[in-house]
Scaffold this motif. Structure first.
Motif, short mmCIF file in Angstrom:
data_model
loop_
_atom_site.label_atom_id
_atom_site.label_comp_id
_atom_site.label_asym_id
_atom_site.label_seq_id
_atom_site.Cartn_x
_atom_site.Cartn_y
_atom_site.Cartn_z
N GLY A 95 40.75 3.46 -5.65
CA GLY A 95 40.51 4.45 -6.69
C GLY A 95 40.33 3.82 -8.06
O GLY A 95 39.43 4.20 -8.83
N ALA A 96 41.19 2.85 -8.40
CA ALA A 96 41.07 2.18 -9.69
C ALA A 96 39.74 1.44 -9.80
O ALA A 96 39.07 1.48 -10.85
CB ALA A 96 42.25 1.23 -9.90
N ILE A 97 39.35 0.77 -8.72
CA ILE A 97 38.06 0.08 -8.72
C ILE A 97 36.91 1.07 -8.84
O ILE A 97 35.93 0.84 -9.57
CB ILE A 97 37.92 -0.76 -7.42
N ALA A 98 37.01 2.19 -8.13
CA ALA A 98 35.96 3.20 -8.16
C ALA A 98 35.73 3.74 -9.57
O ALA A 98 34.60 3.88 -10.03
CB ALA A 98 36.30 4.34 -7.20
N VAL A 99 36.83 4.06 -10.27
CA VAL A 99 36.71 4.62 -11.62
C VAL A 99 36.16 3.56 -12.58
O VAL A 99 35.35 3.86 -13.47
CB VAL A 99 38.06 5.17 -12.10
N ALA A 100 36.60 2.30 -12.42
CA ALA A 100 36.07 1.23 -13.26
C ALA A 100 34.58 1.02 -13.01
O ALA A 100 33.79 0.81 -13.95
CB ALA A 100 36.83 -0.06 -13.00
N LEU A 101 34.16 1.10 -11.73
CA LEU A 101 32.73 0.98 -11.40
C LEU A 101 31.95 2.15 -11.97
O LEU A 101 30.83 1.98 -12.48
CB LEU A 101 32.59 0.92 -9.88
N TRP A 102 32.52 3.32 -11.89
CA TRP A 102 31.91 4.53 -12.47
C TRP A 102 31.68 4.33 -13.97
O TRP A 102 30.62 4.70 -14.50
CB TRP A 102 32.86 5.68 -12.18
N ALA A 103 32.63 3.74 -14.66
CA ALA A 103 32.50 3.52 -16.10
C ALA A 103 31.34 2.59 -16.44
O ALA A 103 30.79 2.66 -17.55
CB ALA A 103 33.81 2.95 -16.66
N GLN A 104 30.98 1.70 -15.51
CA GLN A 104 29.90 0.75 -15.76
C GLN A 104 28.55 1.23 -15.25
O GLN A 104 27.54 0.54 -15.45
CB GLN A 104 30.23 -0.58 -15.07
N ALA A 105 28.52 2.40 -14.61
CA ALA A 105 27.30 2.86 -13.96
C ALA A 105 26.18 3.10 -14.97
O ALA A 105 26.39 3.67 -16.03
CB ALA A 105 27.58 4.15 -13.18
N ASP A 106 24.97 2.63 -14.61
CA ASP A 106 23.81 2.87 -15.47
C ASP A 106 22.71 3.62 -14.72
O ASP A 106 21.57 3.69 -15.18
CB ASP A 106 23.28 1.55 -16.02
N SER A 107 23.03 4.16 -13.54
CA SER A 107 22.06 4.92 -12.76
C SER A 107 22.80 5.87 -11.83
O SER A 107 23.99 5.70 -11.56
CB SER A 107 21.18 3.97 -11.93
N LEU A 108 22.08 6.86 -11.33
CA LEU A 108 22.67 7.83 -10.40
C LEU A 108 23.16 7.17 -9.10
O LEU A 108 24.25 7.50 -8.63
CB LEU A 108 21.67 8.93 -10.06
N PRO A 109 22.40 6.24 -8.51
CA PRO A 109 22.91 5.60 -7.29
C PRO A 109 24.26 4.93 -7.50
O PRO A 109 25.12 4.98 -6.62
CB PRO A 109 21.82 4.58 -6.95
#
Length: 409
Positions: free
Chosen positions: A100-114
């Motif tokens: 979950g922590a990794i998922a939210v951190a990855l979400w914060a870096q997202a630059d596209s819908l995929p």
């Protein structure tokens, strides 16, 4: 952190957690579930608009991520339940918090819908592995029937209160730091609180096996062949689909009727208030209230509120009462499900039985809002109310039926 006693004849009794350990379990699960839901779910409506603007996409496309996480969680629920039954919660819940922590951190870096969608696949796994469902399973395994219900209610009450009170803080964080930094902060806080907490306080796999060895329970396949299981499935799936559809479209319906957006959103606070009040009542009178009839009454109240809402018109007090009725059904339903299932089928295969109901509930949560949105206007409220009423009626045959697993928890 655990106590194991032996009888004078050297026959081991059931290993039980100490009072201190039980309280620490409740505290850790209340904090980790709160932070998990805040970081992975509650923050979505707060940052939805800036996310869509930043990524140059529609709000609908962003909101679809929550459907992805729901369906992923549904796919993961049964295998996670089987692992919980066999090995306990320490490894599963600790791993879920890391994911979950990794998922939210990855979400914060997202630059596209995929990238957003990939993040929410991980969110779906994490929610199944380390929030309510898994925490309730551990509490059922680790505590005796005399303490189980109060432990579940306390965790749900604290987490429910925290996730509703946090909205002003999330709004301030989004305004002050932006949505990406807000998510990073939440990812760090979630990871720092949940990972060590789960690793430290959840009973080990060996302790779990000793506890389950002294518990009885209906085998999973046998539970699926019992009418009681299917009545419970109908009740909780119907109520879950009803709430999910209503929460999605409630503001739009109230605005279409003629209420201002401010008034419509303020009315939804009544759901949170009644969730907390209903759980507080159960906490206070846990030993006097029988859960099956109480749950049937709560689902009936939810149904009545939904069916009467189209008649409330522009009356703010009546609308608030109808909306708040949904909070009664939701407040009781979340905490009643694990307790009633444990009473009905025992503990030995509890997580698998819980997962067997969680999966269709997740599908209902994902599908019912789409049907309700297609219907639109007051008709979706009739469907939501009918589903909640079906849930209430499904529980009635079980009111006088003695718990199947009562003899050996």
């Amino acid at each position: 952190m655990t106590a194991e006693t032996h009888s004078p004849t050297a026959v081991p009794t059931e290993p039980t957690v100490t009072t201190k350990h039980r309280r620490l379990l409740i505290a850790v699960f209340a904090i980790s579930s709160s932070m998990g839901y805040i970081a992975m779910i509650q923050v979505i409506p707060v940052i939805l608009i800036p996310m869509a603007a930043d990524l140059g996409t529609s709000r609908t496309a962003i909101a679809a991520a929550s459907t992805i996480s729901t369906l992923t969680g549904a796919l993961a629920a049964f295998p996670v339940g089987r692992v919980l039954d066999r090995y306990g919660g320490r490894a599963v819940m600790t791993s879920g918090a890391v994911i979950g922590a990794i998922a939210v951190a990855l979400w914060a870096q997202a630059d596209s819908l995929p990238m957003i969608y990939v993040s929410f696949v991980l969110v779906g796994f994490s929610i199944t592995m380390c929030t309510y469902e898994a925490a309730f399973a551990v509490l059922v395994f680790a505590t005796g029937p005399g303490h189980r219900d109060r432990a579940i209610i306390t965790v749900a009450m604290i987490a429910g209160l925290a996730t509703y009170l946090v909205y002003p803080i999330l709004g301030w964080m989004n305004d002050e730091f932006g949505w990406r930094t807000t998510l990073l902060i939440l990812a760090i806080v979630f990871g720092v609180t949940a990972v060590p907490g789960h690793l430290w306080i959840i009973p080990s796999g060996a302790m779990h096996r000793r506890q389950v060895a002294h518990r009885h329970g209906v085998p999973f396949g046998t539970a699926l062949r019992q009418g009681r299981f299917w009545l419970l499935l109908i009740a909780f799936v119907g109520q879950a689909g009803s709430v999910s559809a209503f929460l999605l479209l409630a503001v739009a319906f109230l605005v279409d009727v003629g209420h201002s957006t401010t008034a419509a959103t303020a009315m939804l606070v009544g759901i949170g208030v009644m969730q907390i009040l209903s759980r507080l009542v159960l906490t206070t009178f846990a030993r006097r209230i029988r859960l099956v009839p109480a749950t049937s009454v709560a689902f009936s109240i939810q149904a009545l509120g939904l069916l009467l809402l189209p008649l409330a018109g522009l009356s703010v007090p009546l609308c608030v009462l109808c909306v708040a009725a949904v909070g009664v059904g939701q407040g009781i339903g979340v905490i009643a499900r694990p307790s009633i299932l444990a009473d009905s089928f025992g503990v030995a295969h509890f997580a698998s039985v819980l997962a067997a109901i969680t999966v269709p509930m997740a599908i209902a949560r994902a599908g019912m809002p789409l049907l309700a949105a297609w219907l639109g206007d007051w008709r979706f409220l009739m469907i939501c109310g009918a589903l909640a009423l079906v849930g209430a009626l499904a529980l009635l045959p079980l009111v006088r039926v003695p718990p199947v697993g009562a003899a050996g928890h």
